[in-house]
Design an enzyme around this catalytic site. Sequence first.
Site, PDB file in Angstrom:
ATOM      1  N   GLY A 106     -84.820  41.674 -61.208  1.00 55.83           N
ATOM      2  CA  GLY A 106     -84.874  41.394 -62.546  1.00 55.83           C
ATOM      3  C   GLY A 106     -83.957  39.920 -62.942  1.00 55.83           C
ATOM      4  O   GLY A 106     -83.497  39.292 -61.907  1.00 55.83           O
ATOM      5  N   GLY A 109     -78.769  36.820 -68.456  1.00 54.26           N
ATOM      6  CA  GLY A 109     -78.092  35.580 -68.650  1.00 54.26           C
ATOM      7  C   GLY A 109     -77.221  34.935 -67.559  1.00 54.26           C
ATOM      8  O   GLY A 109     -76.757  34.108 -67.634  1.00 54.26           O
ATOM      9  N   LYS A 127     -77.258  39.138 -56.208  1.00 56.12           N
ATOM     10  CA  LYS A 127     -77.283  38.732 -57.629  1.00 56.12           C
ATOM     11  C   LYS A 127     -77.058  36.967 -57.540  1.00 56.12           C
ATOM     12  O   LYS A 127     -76.002  36.676 -57.065  1.00 56.12           O
ATOM     13  CB  LYS A 127     -76.187  39.465 -58.567  1.00 56.12           C
ATOM     14  CG  LYS A 127     -76.190  38.494 -59.716  1.00 56.12           C
ATOM     15  CD  LYS A 127     -75.579  39.465 -60.871  1.00 56.12           C
ATOM     16  CE  LYS A 127     -74.025  40.209 -60.398  1.00 56.12           C
ATOM     17  NZ  LYS A 127     -73.495  40.891 -61.774  1.00 56.12           N
ATOM     18  N   ASP A 223     -65.497  47.996 -69.077  1.00 58.33           N
ATOM     19  CA  ASP A 223     -66.907  47.930 -69.514  1.00 58.33           C
ATOM     20  C   ASP A 223     -67.678  49.162 -68.926  1.00 58.33           C
ATOM     21  O   ASP A 223     -68.780  48.929 -68.504  1.00 58.33           O
ATOM     22  CB  ASP A 223     -67.718  46.585 -69.098  1.00 58.33           C
ATOM     23  CG  ASP A 223     -68.884  46.339 -70.146  1.00 58.33           C
ATOM     24  OD1 ASP A 223     -68.877  47.026 -71.111  1.00 58.33           O
ATOM     25  OD2 ASP A 223     -69.720  45.687 -69.839  1.00 58.33           O
TER      26      ASP A 223
END
Length: 423
Positions: A106, A109, A127, A223
């Site tokens: 995937g 941003g 990542k 978060d």
Amino acid sequence: MSNTSTSSDTSGLSAGATAATIALAVVGGIVVIVIAIAIIRCIQKNKMQARNTSMQITSVSAVNVDSNIDMVTIERFLADIVKERPVRFTTQNIIDFTQNFAQKLGSGGFGIVYKGQFPNGVQIAVKVLHKTQDKRAEEQFMAEIGTIGRTYHINLVRLYGFCFDNTLKALVYEYMEKGSLDSYLFDENQKLKWEKLHEIAIGTAKGIRYLHEECQKKIVHYDIKPGNVLIDANFSPKVADFGLATLCDRDNSHISLTGGRGTPGYAAPELWMPYPVTHKCDVYSYGMLLFEILGRRRNLNLSQAESQEWFPRWIWHKFEGGELDGVMTNCRIEHSNRDKAERMCKVALWCVQYQPDTRPSMNSVVRMLEGEEEIIAPTNPFQYMMPFDGSSSQWSESRGYSTSTATTTNESEANILIHQNQQ
């Protein structure tokens, strides 16, 4: 006279011969005994020498075995030490792990996530940051390494290592086969039984408790939301995405922040106001996550009846009116699970209290959810909020789960990170 003398001499000789014979017999017996003793001692000595030799060989062998065991143990210990801290990989390592970035999981941003594998067969998610990154993105990159890199807990996603070269910046995580929790809450095609969701809620709480109360330095995540709770092959939860996380001393209960943090709809009120911030902001976010687990729906859903558009306040009204049975029916919770579900309702209402000091610790949250701590009746957590107005900016912010300018990157990354089902 002569006959008498001769007889006497003969008798004397006989007696002497007998005495000599006895003496010889005694001496002979003694000699035999001495020789026998000598032989026995010689045999015993030989046996002892043989036994000592055998014991020495065995002892040397045992020492060698023990030495080998010790060396194996030490090597394993050193390998484990390496595993429990992030390793700095080279660009070539990352290329090899991902087979030259062959399988994309995937993108967002913040960067692109690829599936990879260590040489020993362990699957990983890599990542890779975009080459053109602003200062905030680099700060988030360093926050991940500086916080999750210090932790090791069954309910926290594992950061194996990172790459920080001029040509490549990447984070290497354990691979989570089942993706993120939000897909099981909001996707009709991927529903989990409520019992499993209850286990996931407790596991997530234990992960946050570890950050707050068991690390050498307290870690505030900022978060917590379903998109940042990843699920492994056994459907165990792991808290992920530490891009906004902060380390703080245990003696320093307040944190200074510049600008808002978190995701609207989950972020505590103090994160968007000029108020002191503590680790209790994570407790608030966790409470919002609990509501969504309870209802298996988003907290804000404008397709619902007006009274149920914002699920947390509807729960409060039901609790205040003594109508939690209606909540159970609405959420399709079976009778056998209603006690657990009612506890979850009350815990969620305590977690989202407006004043941070009135929110429970995550240790208390775990104990209440597991039925080990009594839950007193919560007070109204929404008394400070304006009446519902679907057109107000207050609620339009809450609709934007993935459109907040402060958290678009994190939301996107959380939803794709280590998500097999994207493929």
